[in-house]
Design a protein around this motif. Structure first.
Motif, mmCIF file in Angstrom:
data_model
loop_
_atom_site.group_PDB
_atom_site.id
_atom_site.type_symbol
_atom_site.label_atom_id
_atom_site.label_comp_id
_atom_site.label_asym_id
_atom_site.label_seq_id
_atom_site.Cartn_x
_atom_site.Cartn_y
_atom_site.Cartn_z
ATOM 1 N N TRP A 230 0.841 -1.206 0.000
ATOM 2 C CA TRP A 230 0.000 0.000 0.000
ATOM 3 C C TRP A 230 0.871 1.249 0.000
ATOM 4 C CZ3 TRP A 230 -0.681 4.224 3.186
ATOM 5 C CH2 TRP A 230 -1.843 4.974 2.997
ATOM 6 N N VAL A 231 1.944 1.250 0.787
ATOM 7 C CA VAL A 231 2.856 2.400 0.813
ATOM 8 C C VAL A 231 3.444 2.633 -0.568
ATOM 9 C CG1 VAL A 231 5.081 3.206 1.682
ATOM 10 C CG2 VAL A 231 3.413 2.239 3.265
ATOM 11 N N GLU A 232 3.966 1.597 -1.182
ATOM 12 C CA GLU A 232 4.599 1.726 -2.494
ATOM 13 C C GLU A 232 3.615 2.254 -3.534
ATOM 14 O OE1 GLU A 232 7.672 1.146 -3.524
ATOM 15 O OE2 GLU A 232 8.616 0.156 -1.821
ATOM 16 N N ALA A 233 2.388 1.767 -3.493
ATOM 17 C CA ALA A 233 1.414 2.108 -4.529
ATOM 18 C C ALA A 233 0.836 3.507 -4.373
ATOM 19 C CB ALA A 233 0.286 1.075 -4.534
ATOM 20 N N GLU B 267 -3.589 1.070 9.356
ATOM 21 C CA GLU B 267 -4.991 1.251 9.728
ATOM 22 C C GLU B 267 -5.957 1.225 8.553
ATOM 23 O OE1 GLU B 267 -5.567 4.571 12.365
ATOM 24 O OE2 GLU B 267 -3.534 4.438 13.123
ATOM 25 N N VAL B 268 -5.522 1.644 7.368
ATOM 26 C CA VAL B 268 -6.449 1.717 6.232
ATOM 27 C C VAL B 268 -6.867 0.317 5.809
ATOM 28 C CG1 VAL B 268 -5.552 3.908 5.364
ATOM 29 C CG2 VAL B 268 -4.526 1.762 4.597
ATOM 30 N N VAL B 269 -8.053 0.227 5.213
ATOM 31 C CA VAL B 269 -8.547 -1.070 4.735
ATOM 32 C C VAL B 269 -8.605 -1.137 3.219
ATOM 33 C CG1 VAL B 269 -9.857 -1.544 6.834
ATOM 34 C CG2 VAL B 269 -10.939 -0.278 4.960
ATOM 35 N N GLY B 270 -8.380 -0.008 2.540
ATOM 36 C CA GLY B 270 -8.422 0.006 1.080
ATOM 37 C C GLY B 270 -7.685 1.218 0.552
ATOM 38 N N SER B 271 -7.997 1.567 -0.698
ATOM 39 C CA SER B 271 -7.296 2.683 -1.332
ATOM 40 C C SER B 271 -8.086 3.980 -1.289
ATOM 41 C CB SER B 271 -6.994 2.337 -2.798
ATOM 42 O OG SER B 271 -8.184 2.320 -3.571
ATOM 43 N N THR B 272 -9.270 3.968 -0.679
ATOM 44 C CA THR B 272 -10.128 5.159 -0.719
ATOM 45 C C THR B 272 -10.557 5.618 0.667
ATOM 46 O OG1 THR B 272 -12.059 3.719 -1.061
ATOM 47 C CG2 THR B 272 -11.015 4.641 -3.026
ATOM 48 N N ASP B 273 -9.842 5.212 1.707
ATOM 49 C CA ASP B 273 -10.243 5.542 3.077
ATOM 50 C C ASP B 273 -10.266 7.040 3.346
ATOM 51 O OD1 ASP B 273 -9.845 2.765 3.182
ATOM 52 O OD2 ASP B 273 -9.441 2.855 5.330
ATOM 53 N N ALA C 241 -9.269 -1.584 -7.731
ATOM 54 C CA ALA C 241 -9.820 -1.676 -6.377
ATOM 55 C C ALA C 241 -8.838 -2.458 -5.513
ATOM 56 C CB ALA C 241 -11.172 -2.370 -6.403
ATOM 57 N N ALA C 242 -8.507 -1.915 -4.352
ATOM 58 C CA ALA C 242 -7.503 -2.542 -3.486
ATOM 59 C C ALA C 242 -8.026 -2.668 -2.070
ATOM 60 C CB ALA C 242 -6.209 -1.722 -3.508
ATOM 61 N N LEU C 243 -7.781 -3.808 -1.456
ATOM 62 C CA LEU C 243 -8.128 -4.049 -0.060
ATOM 63 C C LEU C 243 -6.917 -4.628 0.661
ATOM 64 C CD1 LEU C 243 -11.702 -5.643 -0.400
ATOM 65 C CD2 LEU C 243 -11.144 -3.307 0.299
ATOM 66 N N LEU C 244 -6.837 -4.387 1.964
ATOM 67 C CA LEU C 244 -5.741 -4.886 2.796
ATOM 68 C C LEU C 244 -6.289 -5.933 3.756
ATOM 69 C CD1 LEU C 244 -4.868 -1.924 1.865
ATOM 70 C CD2 LEU C 244 -3.278 -2.007 3.791
ATOM 71 N N PRO C 245 -6.128 -7.222 3.447
ATOM 72 C CA PRO C 245 -6.731 -8.284 4.273
ATOM 73 C C PRO C 245 -6.321 -8.220 5.741
ATOM 74 C CG PRO C 245 -5.938 -9.181 2.192
ATOM 75 C CD PRO C 245 -5.442 -7.762 2.266
ATOM 76 N N LEU C 246 -5.056 -7.903 6.025
ATOM 77 C CA LEU C 246 -4.595 -7.875 7.414
ATOM 78 C C LEU C 246 -5.343 -6.815 8.212
ATOM 79 C CD1 LEU C 246 -2.577 -8.910 9.530
ATOM 80 C CD2 LEU C 246 -0.949 -7.201 8.703
ATOM 81 N N ASN C 247 -5.525 -5.640 7.640
ATOM 82 C CA ASN C 247 -6.212 -4.565 8.352
ATOM 83 C C ASN C 247 -7.716 -4.799 8.419
ATOM 84 O OD1 ASN C 247 -3.699 -3.463 8.543
ATOM 85 N ND2 ASN C 247 -4.069 -1.754 7.161
ATOM 86 N N ILE C 248 -8.259 -5.458 7.414
ATOM 87 C CA ILE C 248 -9.691 -5.800 7.453
ATOM 88 C C ILE C 248 -9.948 -6.762 8.606
ATOM 89 C CG2 ILE C 248 -11.518 -7.044 6.228
ATOM 90 C CD1 ILE C 248 -10.432 -5.881 3.634
ATOM 91 N N LEU D 289 -16.768 -3.878 2.974
ATOM 92 C CA LEU D 289 -15.675 -2.979 2.610
ATOM 93 C C LEU D 289 -15.381 -3.042 1.115
ATOM 94 C CD1 LEU D 289 -13.314 -3.602 5.660
ATOM 95 C CD2 LEU D 289 -14.810 -1.639 5.257
ATOM 96 N N ALA D 290 -15.595 -4.202 0.502
ATOM 97 C CA ALA D 290 -15.450 -4.310 -0.951
ATOM 98 C C ALA D 290 -16.509 -3.474 -1.662
ATOM 99 C CB ALA D 290 -15.546 -5.774 -1.377
ATOM 100 N N LEU D 291 -17.710 -3.427 -1.102
ATOM 101 C CA LEU D 291 -18.765 -2.579 -1.663
ATOM 102 C C LEU D 291 -18.339 -1.106 -1.636
ATOM 103 C CD1 LEU D 291 -21.971 -4.211 -0.119
ATOM 104 C CD2 LEU D 291 -21.581 -3.845 -2.566
ATOM 105 N N ARG D 292 -17.777 -0.672 -0.537
ATOM 106 C CA ARG D 292 -17.345 0.723 -0.439
ATOM 107 C C ARG D 292 -16.216 1.024 -1.421
ATOM 108 N NH1 ARG D 292 -18.643 4.117 3.355
ATOM 109 N NH2 ARG D 292 -16.556 5.075 3.206
#
Length: 479
Positions: free
Chosen positions: A146-149, A210-216, A227-234, A252-255
């Motif tokens: 997520w940091v890199e992207a 803390e973030v769960v995706g790319s649009t928090d 569309a990106a999600l972070l399983p560990l944070n979810i 969260l995928a819906l959001r």
């Protein structure tokens, strides 16, 4: 170190829910730095940016410390040392969160679960919005990924503010003295780039935990269509909710998928939001009197003095009309984005997920309380962005869907002038039932008129009457 770059933030006397969309700055004014500016030994701590740069270093290893300090002072890039920001963000992620959670690579099972959740989310969204799918791909990221992207987008956000602050460093000396002070100014700019890079790296690294995706944060941090999600944070978010993990992931995928639809099919929205941030940056005024005093006393052989000066709040923005206007425009736009996503996701989730209502309220409170998004904005660009009117905006979008249907509601995104304003959020019923122009018919009429002007006319004999040259030629023959 202060929470905001170079100690600037919103004026502390502003009310928390003021009409101008600002929150009081509280403790952001910048305090006194630690006695040990380089983070060696016990004096270095989390509030010391140099501690993040040098890490848990052996106090005797001064050679490596000053080598890195020399690299920092020799930086000659833009207003932010982004190489340093990336390095510190990765180090912060590797250290884990305050709760002890460590980053981990995404497994094949987690990647498959994210892809399936986004696919199902898009199917559900098809029934509640006229905007087509915007998620061409679905990815599962670790925190480091997520940091890199997202760092390229942080660069777009932060550089305008850092550029304005950096320019002020060259404005404090008379023009005839700037040539003589060249080395000093160069050192100051290098220090400024390093300090910004340090703060950004720390903030983005913490946010990654803390973030769960790319649009928090309400802005698109990824390229369109991803569309990106972070399983560990979810998993961490859902651990204390008493809701099945697959339902949390799907909600969260819906959001995430709803955000992607909006940013993919409303081409002006991204530049509208980022333009408001740049507008705020243009309104920043630097306390040049204080800066002049610091520059006059700065000893180039002691760069730690610059750190101490920055910690004491060298840069304080004035409460300018430009800043008020930019902040109000940005807050309203963010509220409309978050409100639309909230309304659409609830309509899609409620028939299928028993926990839809509870998850909706959890995400609303998480966003409204500030959380990582607001704190990061405050740290990086001096803005405390909280869509305080999220609930108002969500009710307005839901009412529009009831009154005009999903197509009528979503058609308002065709142009920024068609969107509800802050005043409309005060009177949603008035906006919903207001007579509105049919812009599609107007565009059709204008298109036909433009086409008629460019097509040649013909008289009853088939002669071309479409340009002046033909008429002049006919007139010449009659003569």
């Amino acid at each position: 170190m202060s929470d905001t770059p170079f100690g600037f933030g919103l004026p502390p006397e502003e009310p928390e829910n003021g009409d101008d969309g600002k929150k009081k700055g509280g403790g952001q004014g910048g305090g006194q730095g630690p006695a040990n500016p380089f983070g060696f030994g016990a004096a270095g701590g989390a509030d010391n940016p140099f501690a993040a740069m040098f890490g848990s270093m052996n106090p005797n290893d001064l050679g490596a410390a000053f080598q890195q300090l020399g690299q920092m002072l020799s930086y000659e890039g833009g207003p932010v040392n982004w190489d340093m920001a990336k390095q510190i963000a990765r180090q912060t992620v590797a250290q884990g969160t305050a709760g002890g959670s460590k980053d981990a690579s995404v497994t094949a099972g987690e990647r498959s679960a994210v892809e399936e959740a986004v696919r199902l989310a898009d199917l559900w969204l098809d029934g509640v919005t006229s905007l087509p799918s915007g998620a061409g791909t679905a990815v599962a990221w670790s925190r480091a990924e997520w940091v890199e992207a997202t760092l390229p987008v942080w660069r777009d956000l932060v550089d305008p503010v850092a550029e304005r602050v950096g320019a002020a460093m060259g404005e404090v000396l008379p023009e005839e003295m700037q040539a003589m002070a060249g080395p000093l100014l160069g050192m100051m700019r290098s220090m400024g780039g390093a300090m910004f890079g340090t703060q950004i790296g720390q903030a983005v690294g913490v946010l990654a935990g803390e973030v769960v995706g790319s649009t928090d944060i309400g802005l698109p941090l990824t390229p369109p269509g991803k569309a990106a999600l972070l399983p560990l944070n979810i998993a961490a978010l859902g651990s204390g909710l008493g809701v099945p993990q697959d339902e949390v992931r799907l909600y969260l995928a819906l959001r995430e998928a709803a955000h992607q639809r909006l940013f993919a099919h409303v081409p002006w929205l991204r530049s509208h939001l980022f333009g408001a941030v740049e507008g705020y940056a243009r309104g920043i005024k630097v306390d040049t009197a204080k800066l002049e005093d610091v520059v006059g006393q700065l000893d180039p052989t002691h760069p730690e003095q610059m750190q101490e000066a920055l910690q004491q709040g060298m840069f304080q923005p004035e409460d300018t009309p430009e800043q008020k206007a930019a902040l109000a425009r940005l807050e309203t736009a963010l509220a409309l984005v978050e409100g639309w996503v909230d309304a659409v996701v609830h309509a899609a989730a409620e028939p299928h997920l028993p926990s839809a209502g509870a998850l909706r309220e959890t995400l609303r409170r998480r966003r409204a309380s500030g959380g990582p998004a607001e704190q990061t904005f405050a740290t990086l660009i001096g803005l405390e962005l909280r869509p305080r009117r999220l609930r108002d905006a969500s009710r307005l979008w839901a009412s529009l869907a009831d009154a005009r249907g999903t197509e009528g509601r979503d058609a308002l995104w065709e142009h920024p002038d068609m969107l509800p304003t802050a005043a409309d959020l005060d009177d949603p019923d008035g906006f919903v039932h207001r007579e509105h122009l049919d812009f599609s018919e107007l565009d059709k009429m204008l298109g036909e008129a433009a086409q008629g002007r460019h097509e040649p006319r013909q008289d009853s004999k088939g002669d071309d009457k479409g340009d002046g040259k033909g008429d002049d030629a006919e007139g010449d023959e009659k003569k």
